[in-house]
Scaffold this motif. Structure first.
Motif, PDB file in Angstrom:
ATOM      1  N   SER A 203       0.863  -1.178   0.125  1.00  0.00           N
ATOM      2  CA  SER A 203      -0.017   0.035  -0.006  1.00  0.00           C
ATOM      3  C   SER A 203       0.771   1.137   0.023  1.00  0.00           C
ATOM      4  O   SER A 203       1.828   1.295   0.801  1.00  0.00           O
ATOM      5  CB  SER A 203      -0.926  -0.085   1.283  1.00  0.00           C
ATOM      6  OG  SER A 203      -1.547   0.981   1.378  1.00  0.00           O
TER       7      SER A 203
ATOM      8  N   ALA B 283      -5.191   7.063  -2.903  1.00  0.00           N
ATOM      9  CA  ALA B 283      -6.291   6.229  -2.726  1.00  0.00           C
ATOM     10  C   ALA B 283      -5.844   4.943  -1.746  1.00  0.00           C
ATOM     11  O   ALA B 283      -6.786   4.501  -1.203  1.00  0.00           O
ATOM     12  CB  ALA B 283      -6.518   5.628  -4.101  1.00  0.00           C
ATOM     13  N   ARG B 284      -4.407   4.590  -1.609  1.00  0.00           N
ATOM     14  CA  ARG B 284      -3.880   3.988  -0.861  1.00  0.00           C
ATOM     15  C   ARG B 284      -4.636   2.443  -1.157  1.00  0.00           C
ATOM     16  O   ARG B 284      -4.696   1.817   0.069  1.00  0.00           O
ATOM     17  CB  ARG B 284      -4.295   4.180   0.697  1.00  0.00           C
ATOM     18  CG  ARG B 284      -3.545   5.413   1.116  1.00  0.00           C
ATOM     19  CD  ARG B 284      -4.164   6.015   2.394  1.00  0.00           C
ATOM     20  NE  ARG B 284      -3.325   5.092   3.559  1.00  0.00           N
ATOM     21  CZ  ARG B 284      -2.234   5.458   4.229  1.00  0.00           C
ATOM     22  NH1 ARG B 284      -1.660   6.637   3.688  1.00  0.00           N
ATOM     23  NH2 ARG B 284      -1.777   4.548   5.040  1.00  0.00           N
ATOM     24  N   GLN B 285      -4.814   2.096  -2.135  1.00  0.00           N
ATOM     25  CA  GLN B 285      -5.132   0.862  -2.586  1.00  0.00           C
ATOM     26  C   GLN B 285      -4.054  -0.267  -2.500  1.00  0.00           C
ATOM     27  O   GLN B 285      -2.890   0.168  -2.349  1.00  0.00           O
ATOM     28  CB  GLN B 285      -5.924   0.534  -3.760  1.00  0.00           C
ATOM     29  CG  GLN B 285      -4.812   0.775  -5.048  1.00  0.00           C
ATOM     30  CD  GLN B 285      -4.819   2.348  -5.499  1.00  0.00           C
ATOM     31  OE1 GLN B 285      -5.038   3.029  -5.029  1.00  0.00           O
ATOM     32  NE2 GLN B 285      -4.488   2.351  -6.970  1.00  0.00           N
ATOM     33  N   LEU B 286      -4.401  -1.394  -2.228  1.00  0.00           N
ATOM     34  CA  LEU B 286      -3.646  -2.594  -2.179  1.00  0.00           C
ATOM     35  C   LEU B 286      -3.170  -3.129  -3.646  1.00  0.00           C
ATOM     36  O   LEU B 286      -3.966  -3.272  -4.458  1.00  0.00           O
ATOM     37  CB  LEU B 286      -4.009  -3.839  -1.329  1.00  0.00           C
ATOM     38  CG  LEU B 286      -4.122  -3.511   0.089  1.00  0.00           C
ATOM     39  CD1 LEU B 286      -5.053  -4.557   0.744  1.00  0.00           C
ATOM     40  CD2 LEU B 286      -2.794  -3.467   0.554  1.00  0.00           C
TER      41      LEU B 286
END
Lengths: 114, 114
Positions: B93, B99-102
């Motif tokens: 991340s 957005a901090r998506q994985l």
């Protein structure tokens, strides 16, 4: 804490019909929701990111008119697969984001389109 | 963009063998790093994580150290058990992204034989 409920866990539908998948954060508020899908023997791929009260942001190659995302509240987001086709058969997973960089996974929905 | 490269499987080991699953990453910022495990028929579960360089994440006998100089986060376990058979995903991340998506690696299937 940090419980996520995703329903249904599995669904079989006929080609051309629509399927709605619900993701609820039961004990926390999720301002951001990530929707992923996982094809057999493959990794999880991000489909879209949604923020409560605003339109979702879709990844390249994901049709926004086919995969409708609604994030109407801080505890509920839905993904509707419209006019499903066999190639949409996949494992769909929601990941609500908690404060403090916390990710809690939904249990996933296995969609089979026949 | 961000990416995670994971050792390809499948990996088959005998019980009590030493396990290493390699994971390297590229990221624009200062990512948090994760290992997730997916047991047969189940969703993903967080196994361990590390949020900054030189941190060591550990859980259930598994360990991984965040190596910024080699951009790696290899998963290790000194003595595997049959119950460790699962698919393991490395993920990051990126804290610099809004957005901090994985972002997930491709997954490594581990089978431990008695």
């Amino acid at each position: 804490g940090a419980v996520v409920s995703q329903h249904p866990s599995w669904v079989i539908c006929k080609s051309g019909t629509s399927v709605k998948i619900e993701c609820r954060s039961l004990d926390f508020q999720a301002t951001t929701m990530f929707w992923y899908r996982q094809f057999p023997k493959q990794s999880l791929m991000l489909m879209a990111t949604s923020n409560e009260g605003s339109k979702a942001t879709y990844e390249q190659g994901v049709e926004k008119d086919k995969f409708l995302i609604n994030h109407a509240s801080l505890t509920l987001s839905t993904l509707t697969v419209t006019s499903a086709h066999p190639e949409d058969s996949s494992f769909y997973i929601c990941i609500p984001m908690r404060e403090g960089d916390g990710y809690t996974f939904g249990s996933g929905t296995r969609l089979t389109v026949v | 963009g961000d990416s995670v490269t994971q050792m390809e499987g499948p990996v088959t080991l005998s019980e009590e063998a030493f396990l290493t699953i390699n994971c390297t990453y590229t990221a624009t910022g200062y990512p948090s790093l994760f290992w997730y495990v997916q047991y047969p028929g189940e969703g993903l579960q967080l196994l361990l994580k590390a949020t900054k360089a030189d941190d060591k994440g550990s859980n259930k006998g598994f360990e991984a150290t965040y190596r910024k100089e080699t951009t790696s986060f290899h998963l290790e376990k000194g003595s595997v058990q049959v119950s460790d058979s699962a698919v393991y995903f490395c993920a990051l991340s990126d804290a610099s992204g809004s957005a901090r998506q994985l972002t997930f690696g491709s997954g490594t299937q581990l089978t431990v034989l008695p």
